[in-house]
Scaffold this motif. Sequence first.
Motif: not given
Length: 489
Positions: A291-298, A279-284, A286-287
């Motif tokens: 609940k997991q740590k987010q790679p905000k910079f990417l 799945m698209d990494m960004v939407n993955a 976000k959905s």
Amino acid sequence: MSKKAIVIGAGIAGLAAATRLIHKGYQVQVFEANSYPGGKLSEIEKKGYRFDAGPSLFTLPVQVEELFLLSGKNPSEHFQYIKLPVACHYFWEDGNQIKAWSDINRFADEVESKLGEPAENIRKALKSSAFIYEHLSPLFMHRSLHKLNTWTNKDALKSYLKIGKLGIFSTMNKANEKKFTHSKMVQLFNRYATYNGSNPYESPATLNIIPHLEFNIGAFFPKKGMHDITQSIYRLAQELGVNFIFNSKVDEILVENKKAIGVLVNGQKYLSDIIVNNMDMVNAYKSILKKQKQPKFLLNQPKSSSALIFYWGIKKKFPELDLHNILFSDNYKEEFEHIFHKKSIYHDPTIYINITSVYKPDDAPEGCMNWFTMINVPNNQGQDWDSMIQEARKQIIAKVNRILKTDIESMIEVEDLLDPRTIESRTSSANGALYGNSSNNMYSAFLRHANYSSDIKNLYFCGGSVHPGGGIPLCLLSAKIMTEMVKET
């Protein structure tokens, strides 16, 4: 007993990953939200016309063939294609036309005779493209950028000595302005930035690697259409024992003690030894990974462009048109300024027309053509798309009429539409961006998500939104890179 693998998404990379994991000894389940495989690489059938819905250019067919060879099968018995004699037919408003012949010398001679651009400049540019490919493809296309041995092997060391010639420190446009004397050739070679949804006036000149694929290796066409890439790999995966579960949207990737253990689908848990996200990494994030740590910079990196596509059934044949056709804007720089900075559609867009019925006549009724008519547009930022699309359609039709000296609207008997909103809803592509993050800076290759999670054990990634990038060959390579990290059972 075989270990289990779950693949989220039956896009082209997900299909390839599933196929490769079978050969690693895994039992593989694929969960797909749609009712069909292929993601963007699907098809539309309407009133006797067939359209390849998504990617329309086919390069590096060896990446498809490799999946069959890995399975001990003869690729030509399952998937057939031809090499195109003309990669693309280019048109300008002033009446100039150029055919990009696959024979490089013929292409160079045509450019010289029609534009006065020295043929030797074309040959030198394509030789330079081959040079970039030779030194960068082993690093950026075939290996993970996130593993130390990628940077310490002999291929890497050899490339370091050539770094000044690889285009890393220049933009694509500046590099092309130095190579060519005619602005139309600069424009033609700048176009290759759009192959990964980028801006040639900002993206690094390393993207000049792309013409090598189209000219020096070749552009191809599957005999049954682009959708046959999806269908052939899907059939192969089924034969190998991959279990596909359609109409099944994954709600969450289950993680315990920083280890992926399964997925949640419609309230039911499915446990697995490894999870592969296609799945698209960004939407993955976000959905299903919220609940997991987010790679905000990417996640916050600028996204690539999107597309506005009209699927037109045209009740006439145009013998001057080929499989791939480009009707160029008169102001290319301003067009990209609108796409990436003004987030709007330029009034004189460059139009791409793909017509598979040129090589596959049964894709349209007799005497007709199936036009996949596309322009590059910004990704979805909440613009007033309905009014923008209405205006763009008028501009496209007007431009086609001017250049081809016709009245195209009177010939349209079938019409369908794909825009950034529907691209996002149908393929889970963040903002409807076709290629994930854009490549509009020199560090862009390093700003893609790795093919594995550094925070969650047994979680892997493939597809156009992660390394090495978008487009059919790179998506297939992402599956290969990812699978090589997985231990055999």
